[in-house]
Scaffold this motif. Structure first.
Motif, short mmCIF file in Angstrom:
data_model
loop_
_atom_site.label_atom_id
_atom_site.label_comp_id
_atom_site.label_asym_id
_atom_site.label_seq_id
_atom_site.Cartn_x
_atom_site.Cartn_y
_atom_site.Cartn_z
N UNK A 96 6.93 -10.81 3.94
CA UNK A 96 5.80 -11.55 3.39
C UNK A 96 4.55 -11.09 4.15
N UNK A 97 3.54 -10.69 3.43
CA UNK A 97 2.29 -10.28 4.07
C UNK A 97 1.53 -11.52 4.51
N UNK A 98 1.16 -11.53 5.79
CA UNK A 98 0.39 -12.64 6.35
C UNK A 98 -1.09 -12.31 6.40
N UNK A 99 -1.43 -11.02 6.59
CA UNK A 99 -2.82 -10.57 6.61
C UNK A 99 -2.84 -9.07 6.32
N UNK A 100 -3.83 -8.64 5.56
CA UNK A 100 -3.98 -7.22 5.26
C UNK A 100 -5.44 -6.94 4.98
N UNK A 101 -6.01 -6.02 5.79
CA UNK A 101 -7.35 -5.52 5.51
C UNK A 101 -7.36 -4.04 5.89
N UNK A 102 -8.51 -3.46 6.00
CA UNK A 102 -8.59 -2.01 6.24
C UNK A 102 -8.15 -1.62 7.65
N UNK A 103 -8.00 -2.59 8.57
CA UNK A 103 -7.64 -2.27 9.95
C UNK A 103 -6.32 -2.87 10.43
N UNK A 108 5.72 -10.62 7.91
CA UNK A 108 6.86 -11.35 8.45
C UNK A 108 8.11 -11.03 7.65
N UNK A 109 9.20 -10.71 8.35
CA UNK A 109 10.47 -10.39 7.70
C UNK A 109 10.98 -11.63 6.97
N UNK A 110 11.41 -11.46 5.73
CA UNK A 110 11.84 -12.57 4.89
C UNK A 110 13.05 -13.29 5.47
#
Length: 128
Positions: A96-103, A108-110
């Motif tokens: 599960x993606x908790x945060x995603x940006x250009x940097x 988190x593993x399911x």
């Protein structure tokens, strides 16, 4: 409702480093390509930089909503390519993606709930 993430943000090269319980550095280099392929390199080394173990995985990745998944299809050991056992459930992972940006890419593993934080590798330092 799950958040939608831009798949193109994941494409590129990423890096993380952490210390394990024995005081060794664990380093991951990840390259995610827009064609859905990946190469992950995992290195365990002493604090003096001596490599203890190295593992390279090749396969496919994808993104659906806020779920990032990988399918390992090959492993490289001592520069020899081996097909991964596609019957082995450990070659299929979902996060599960908790945060995603250009940097930063935090996920988190399911199943295990382990959290990982990767940072984008910058190729052109000092260039706009």
């Amino acid at each position: 409702m799950s958040e939608q993430y831009n798949r193109a943000l994941l494409a590129g090269r990423w890096y993380r480093m952490e210390m394990n319980d024995t005081g060794h550095q664990l380093v991951e280099y990840a390259e995610l390509c827009l064609d859905g392929s990946f190469e992950f390199s995992f290195v365990e080394q002493t604090s003096q930089g001596e490599i203890i173990s190295q593992n390279v995985e090749l396969g496919d990745w994808g993104l659906v909503g806020d779920i990032h998944f990988t399918i390992t299809q090959e492993e490289v050991v001592d520069n020899e390519h081996y097909c991964a056992d596609l019957h082995d459930e450990n070659n299929y992972q979902a996060y599960k993606i908790l945060a995603l940006d250009s940097q930063v890419f935090k996920y988190q593993h399911i199943v295990s709930n382990e959290v990982f934080i990767l940072r984008r590798v910058v190729d052109k330092i000092g260039h706009c």
